[in-house]
Design a protein around this motif. Structure first.
Motif, PDB file in Angstrom:
ATOM      1  N   PHE A   1     -25.711  10.497  14.430  1.00 56.25           N
ATOM      2  CA  PHE A   1     -25.524   9.076  14.138  1.00 56.25           C
ATOM      3  C   PHE A   1     -24.107   8.593  14.443  1.00 56.25           C
ATOM      4  N   GLN A   2     -23.167   9.512  14.544  1.00 55.71           N
ATOM      5  CA  GLN A   2     -21.798   9.133  14.882  1.00 55.71           C
ATOM      6  C   GLN A   2     -21.590   9.100  16.394  1.00 55.71           C
ATOM      7  N   ASN A   3     -22.723   9.048  17.121  1.00 53.37           N
ATOM      8  CA  ASN A   3     -22.728   9.076  18.579  1.00 53.37           C
ATOM      9  C   ASN A   3     -22.125  10.364  19.118  1.00 53.37           C
TER      10      ASN A   3
ATOM     11  N   LYS B   1     -28.679  11.592   7.018  1.00 53.74           N
ATOM     12  CA  LYS B   1     -27.432  10.830   6.921  1.00 53.74           C
ATOM     13  C   LYS B   1     -27.370   9.670   7.908  1.00 53.74           C
ATOM     14  N   GLY B   2     -28.278   9.645   8.841  1.00 56.09           N
ATOM     15  CA  GLY B   2     -28.289   8.604   9.866  1.00 56.09           C
ATOM     16  C   GLY B   2     -29.194   9.036  10.996  1.00 56.09           C
ATOM     17  N   VAL B   3     -29.389   8.146  11.957  1.00 53.22           N
ATOM     18  CA  VAL B   3     -30.319   8.449  13.033  1.00 53.22           C
ATOM     19  C   VAL B   3     -29.851   9.669  13.830  1.00 53.22           C
TER      20      VAL B   3
ATOM     21  N   SER C   1     -34.148   8.489  11.204  1.00 50.52           N
ATOM     22  CA  SER C   1     -32.979   8.328  10.343  1.00 50.52           C
ATOM     23  C   SER C   1     -33.134   9.098   9.046  1.00 50.52           C
ATOM     24  N   GLY C   2     -34.338   9.566   8.790  1.00 46.75           N
ATOM     25  CA  GLY C   2     -34.601  10.269   7.536  1.00 46.75           C
ATOM     26  C   GLY C   2     -34.417  11.772   7.655  1.00 46.75           C
TER      27      GLY C   2
END
Length: 864
Positions: free
Chosen positions: A698-700, A736-738, A842-843
Motif C-alpha cells: 500500500f505504500q507503493n 494494513k492497506g491494499v 485491502s483486507g
C-alpha cells in the motif's frame, strides 16, 4: 556441419560395464542400439538382464567388520534407528542429535547455519562441532557414533558465499577431460572440509536423454560413455584413492553417486517422473556412472525420486537390493532424497517401513516432524514389520562407511587441518582449476569469416543481461537452491564475463563499454552479447519444448539491432541444455555456447581474445556431449538414434583452425511451436519466463520475488511445498492497506489466439483464511488497463478446504479499463497482457497458489 573428433584424450578404458555395453574408445554409439523413440515407449516387463559384478577399489576388511559387530551388539534399537534418520539442519539441534542418536544431518540448497546467507566458515564449523560433540557423547552407555553432515556441492560448494564454483556438469562434459574431473573433486572436497563437513551429495551420474528435463545441466552427457569415464574420476577426487596417502584424509569427503537409477530418462523429461525403457536400457544407458563409481569406491548411492515400471525407486527392492547391493556388490549405504520415500504408495514422509524393507538405509527427512518418523520406525522394528536383520544390515552399512572414512579417529570438525580456513575457500589455486574448466568447455558453433578470436586492443561493446551477472552465469545450486536472488556481491572473488573482458582489453590499450540494452557512446568494432537461460534447479527447470524464450524476443531483437548498425556480433550463450536458437544464431557472426561457467568468467575472455602477440591464446576445445536440435520439438535427440538429424551432432565444436560454412539462413519456422503451445505454463513450480512474481504494498513499495521469502508493507510471500519442494507460493495480506500479488512481465503478451480458441486461465489454490474485504482477481495490461472479477465470495467459500482448481474462461473478463473510466474491447486488451494472474485486496487474506496456466479448448462457456 561436420562431426569433429571429440576424443582428444582416451575417454574410457573398457571396464566391467564396457564389457557388457560393448564400448571402446572410438566415438561410436555406446552401449546400445536403442533409439530415443524406443525409450519413450511404455516400460516393458523386466527381462532380468545380467548386471555386472563390480569389484570396488575399497575391499572389505575383516577388522572393520569385527568392529562393526562389536558396535551393533551394544547398540539399542533406538540408537540403530537414529543412525537411519537424516533431518535438515533447520529442524535439528545438537540436543536432538544426542536424544535421538542421529547418524547424519543435511543442509538443503540455500540452507545455512543460523539461516544466514552470509554465514562465515566459523559458523559452519561451530554448528558441525556442536553436532559432533552431541553424537559422540557416551554417557548412560551410549555408543557415541560420530555424525556425518551432507551437502549438495554439485559444482563446487554452492551453499557458501565465496566458494569456487565450477562450470556445471554439461560444460565439464564438453571438455572431454576425465583427469580434470579428478582435480575438481579434490578442490571441492577441500572447500567442503573447510566448513567442517564430511559428505558431498555428488557426483550426479545421470545420462540425460530428454533435454526438456530441468536437471539436464547436471549431466555430463546424453551418452553413457562420457558419464562412465567421468564418474570414477570424480569419486577419486572427492574421497581420495584407496591405497595411497590421499585416501580419506581430512582433506577428503564421502562421495555420493546419484540418483539411482534412470533419473535422466523419464517420460517427457519430467523431473521425478517415470523412467522409460526396459531393464537393458537401465543397465546400458543409465548404469554407466554407477559401474565406474562403485569400482572407484563410492561409499554412498542416493535413491532417485523416479519410478520404473510403476514402482518408486525409493521402494524398489529389486533394483536397490537385488541389483545394486547383491548383484553389483555395493557395500556402502543407500540414502533417500528429500522425503522421496513419502511418494511410495501407502507411505507418508513420516511412516514408511516399505522403503527400509526395499533397501533404503537412511531416510532423508527434512520435515519438522521428523521425530514422528523416528518413533514409527522404532515401533516397526519392535513389532517385526522391519526385521532385525534388515535393521542391522542398514546400520552395518552406515557404520562401515563412517569407519572407512576415518570419522571415529578424525576428531571434532574444528580440529581438522582445513577447518575454518578462509584461505582455502576460493583460493587462487582452486580458481585456477575452475578457469581451466571454463576454457576447455566452451563450444564454438559458428565463426563467420573467422571473427574469433578477437584482437585485444579493440573497441568492444559488452551487452546483454548476462554480461555483468555472476548469478546468471553460475546457474542453479549457487548460493541459493535455484540460483536466484543473488547479486555479484554474493560471489566475492568471482569474475563476471564483462569483468574478464574488461581486464583483457583495457590492459592491452583497447576500450570496453558495458551496456545491458545495447546502446553505446562510440560505435564499437565488435559487440559481445551475453544472454541465455536464467538460473533454475530441479523441478523448476522443466520445459515444454526446446525453443529459447519463444514469447520473449528481447535478446533476438538486440542481436538484430546491432547487426543492422553494421557491428559484428559475438554471442555468448548461457544455457543448461541445447536449445533451439536458430534465430539468434542467424543474427550472430560468431556463436559460442558457454554453458553455465560458474564464478570464473575470466576464462571466457582468455579464449575469445588473442594474446598480446596477436596469436591464439587458448583454442576452442569444447566438443558437444549433447546433440543440438534442428527444431524445438527434438527433445529426444541422442547419438545412435535411428533417425538422427541434429543441427550440430554429438561431438561437434569448431576450433580456430576450422572454416565455418554454416551461413545465416537456418530455418526460423520452429518459433511457432513455442508460441502456440496447447498449455501455456505461467507458473509451474516457479514463474516460467518471461513471467515473474511481483508483490505491491500500500505504500507503493513493489518488488519482484527473487528469493524464498519477501515482505512488503501490506503483504508477504514465501515459497512452500505442496506436492514437491517449493512448488507453491503462499501469500498473506495483513490488512494494513491494499496489497497485490501478480504474475507479470515487462513486455506485453498476445493472448488473443487463446481467447479465439476457447481457452481458460486455470490455477490451483488453497484458501487458508477467507478475505476480510473485497478481493479482486485481475487480468492486467497496464496502469490504466485492467479487467477485474470480484473473487470475494469464491475465496470465502473455499476457505478451510483442501486444494481446489479454478478455471476462468478468457471471455469472462469484462472490458478492460472499466474500473478506470475507460473502455477497451477484449480483443484489444488480450493482445497486450502484462499480468495474467493477479489478486488484490485491502483486507486480510491468506492463500497458497500453484500451477497457473492458459489452456486451449478448456473454456466451459459459463461465467460465474
Amino acid at each position: 556441419m561436420r562431426e569433429n573428433s571429440i576424443f582428444r584424450r582416451s575417454l574410457l578404458a573398457c571396464t566391467v560395464f564396457a564389457i557388457l555395453a560393448g564400448c571402446d574408445s572410438s566415438p561410436k554409439d555406446a552401449a546400445n542400439n536403442t533409439s530415443s523413440a524406443d525409450q519413450a515407449s511404455s516400460a516393458v516387463e523386466s527381462s532380468k538382464v545380467e548386471w555386472p559384478v563390480i569389484k570396488s577399489a575399497i575391499p572389505q576388511d575383516a577388522a572393520v567388520e569385527a568392529r562393526i559387530d562389536e558396535l551393533l551388539a551394544r547398540m539399542t534399537v533406538e540408537e540403530k534407528v537414529g543412525q537411519m534418520i537424516q533431518p535438515e539442519i533447520k529442524q535439528a539441534t545438537a540436543e536432538d542429535v544426542k536424544k535421538y542418536h542421529l547418524g547424519s544431518v543435511l543442509n538443503g540448497g540455500g540452507t545455512t547455519p543460523n539461516n544466514d546467507k552470509y554465514a562465515k566458515l566459523s559458523d559452519w564449523v561451530a554448528l558441525a562441532d556442536s553436532y559432533w560433540h552431541a553424537s559422540v557423547d557416551k554417557t548412560d552407555g551410549r555408543a557415541g557414533i560420530p555424525i556425518i553432515w551432507g551437502t549438495d556441492a554439485v559444482h563446487g560448494l554452492g551453499n557458501v558465499v565465496g566458494a569456487t564454483l565450477f562450470p556445471h556438469n554439461i560444460a565439464l562434459g564438453a571438455t572431454h577431460n576425465p583427469e580434470l574431473l579428478k582435480k575438481i573433486g579434490e578442490v571441492t572436497a577441500r572447500e567442503i572440509a573447510a566448513t567442517g563437513l564430511d559428505w558431498n551429495f555428488s557426483p550426479t551420474v545421470a545420462v540425460a536423454r530428454d533435454d526438456r528435463w530441468g536437471r539436464t545441466y547436471e549431466a555430463w552427457s546424453e551418452d553413457p560413455e562420457v558419464v562412465g569415464a567421468y564418474a570414477g574420476e570424480m569419486v577419486k577426487g572427492l574421497q581420495g584413492v584407496y591405497g595411497t596417502d590421499e585416501y580419506f584424509t581430512d582433506r577428503h569427503v564421502i562421495a555420493t553417486a546419484k540418483h539411482f537409477i534412470g533419473d535422466g530418462g523419464t517420460l517427457d523429461g519430467v523431473d521425478r517422473g517415470e523412467t522409460q525403457g526396459d531393464e537393458k536400457v537401465l543397465r546400458d544407458i543409465h548404469g554407466a556412472g554407477y559401474f565406474t563409481g562403485i569400482e572407484a569406491g563410492v561409499q554412498v548411492v542416493m535413491a532417485s525420486f523416479t519410478s520404473w515400471q510403476g514402482t518408486r525407486m525409493h521402494g524398489h527392492e529389486y533394483l536397490l537390493t537385488n541389483v545394486l547391493k547383491e548383484r553389483m556388490g555395493f557395500d556402502g549405504f543407500v540414502v533417500g532424497d528429500w522425503s522421496g520415500h513419502g511418494f511410495i504408495p501407502g507411505c507418508t514422509a513420516l511412516d514408511c517401513p516399505q522403503a527400509i524393507n526395499a533397501g533404503l538405509d537412511i531416510f532423508m527427512v527434512p520435515e519438522p516432524e521428523w521425530k514422528t518418523l523416528f518413533h514409527n520406525t522404532v515401533e516397526q522394528v519392535n513389532s517385526g514389520v522391519i526385521s532385525a536383520q534388515r535393521l542391522d544390515d542398514a546400520v552395518r552399512r552406515i557404520l562401515r562407511v563412517k569407519i572407512r572414512a576415518g570419522l571415529f579417529e578424525r576428531g571434532a570438525p574444528s580440529t581438522r587441518s582445513l577447518a575454518g580456513r578462509e584461505d582455502v575457500l576460493g583460493s587462487a589455486e582452486h580458481r585456477a582449476v575452475a578457469l581451466q574448466a571454463v576454457r576447455e568447455s566452451l563450444v564454438l558453433l559458428k565463426n563467420k569469416n573467422g571473427l574469433l578470436p578477437l584482437s585485444r586492443n579493440s573497441n568492444v561493446l559488452v551487452t546483454g543481461d548476462g554480461a555483468d551477472n555472476i548469478g546468471k552465469q553460475a546457474g542453479g545450486w549457487s548460493v541459493s537452491w535455484q540460483g536466484t536472488g543473488n547479486t555479484n556481491t554474493d560471489f566475492p572473488g568471482g569474475t563476471s564475463i564483462y569483468a574478464g573482458i574488461n581486464k583483457v582489453v583495457s590492459e592491452a590499450g583497447g576500450q570496453v563499454e558495458l551496456s545491458e540494452d545495447g546502446s553505446f557512446k562510440n560505435k564499437p568494432d565488435v559487440a559481445i552479447v551475453v544472454f541465455g537461460e536464467d538460473p533454475y534447479a530441479e523441478m523448476q527447470g522443466d520445459v515444454a519444448n526446446l525453443a529459447y524464450k519463444p514469447r520473449d524476443q528481447r535478446d533476438w531483437e538486440l542481436l538484430k539491432s546491432l547487426q543492422a548498425q553494421g557491428i559484428p556480433v559475438v554471442s555468448l550463450f548461457i544455457t543448461g541444455r541445447p536449445l533451439w536458437v536458430n534465430r539468434e544464431i542467424n543474427a550472430s557472426d560468431a556463436f559460442v555456447s558457454i554453458w553455465q561457467p560458474g564464478t570464473e568468467g575470466q576464462g571466457i575472455a582468455d579464449v575469445i581474445f588473442r594474446n598480446a602477440e596477436g596469436e591464439v591464446n587458448h583454442d576452442m576445445k569444447g566438443r558437444l556431449t549433447f546433440s543440438w536440435p534442428t527444431r524445438p520439438d527434438q527433445f529426444l535427440l541422442n547419438r545412435g538414434d535411428a533417425d538422427y538429424q541434429p543441427l550440430f551432432p554429438y561431438g561437434f565444436g569448431l576450433s580456430y583452425q576450422d572454416k565455418d560454412t554454416l551461413g545465416d539462413d537456418l530455418s526460423e519456422e520452429g518459433i511457432a511451436l513455442g508460441e502456440t503451445v496447447e498449455v501455456l505454463e505461467i507458473f509451474n513450480r516457479r514463474p516460467i519466463a518471461p513471467w515473474d512474481i511481483e508483490i505491491i504494498g500500500f505504500q507503493n513499495d513493489r518488488e519482484v520475488m527473487s528469493s524464498n521469502t519477501l515482505s512488503l508493507s501490506s503483504l508477504s510471500i514465501e515459497a512452500v511445498d505442496r506436492n514437491e519442494q517449493q512448488d507453491a507460493r503462499r501469500v498473506v495480506w495483513n490488512g494494513k492497506g491494499v496489497g497485490q500479488v501478480a504474475l507479470g512481465t515487462a513486455n506485453r503478451q498476445d493472448f488473443l489466439s487463446y481467447a479465439q480458441e476457447k481457452s481458460a486461465l486455470i490455477f490451483d489454490i488453497k484458501v487458508n483464511r477467507a478475505p476480510t474485504d473485497k478481493t479482486l482477481f485481475r487480468l492486467g495490461c497496464g496502469s490504466y488497463c485492467a479487467s477485474d472479477l470480484d473473487f470475494t465470495e469464491k475465496l470465502t467459500a473455499l476457505a478451510g478446504k483442501e486444494w481446489q482448481t479454478i478455471s476462468i474462461d478468457l471471455t469472462c473478463f469484462p472490458n478492460a479499463g472499466a474500473n478506470f473510466g475507460v473502455t477497451q474491447p477484449p480483443e484489444e486488451f488480450l493482445t497486450q497482457v502484462l499480468q495474467p494472474f493477479s489478486l488484490l485486496t485491502s483486507g486480510e487474506l491468506d492463500i497458497t497458489f500453484a500451477r497457473v496456466r492458459l489452456e486451449r479448448g478448456a473454456a466451459t462457456g459459463q461465467c460465474q
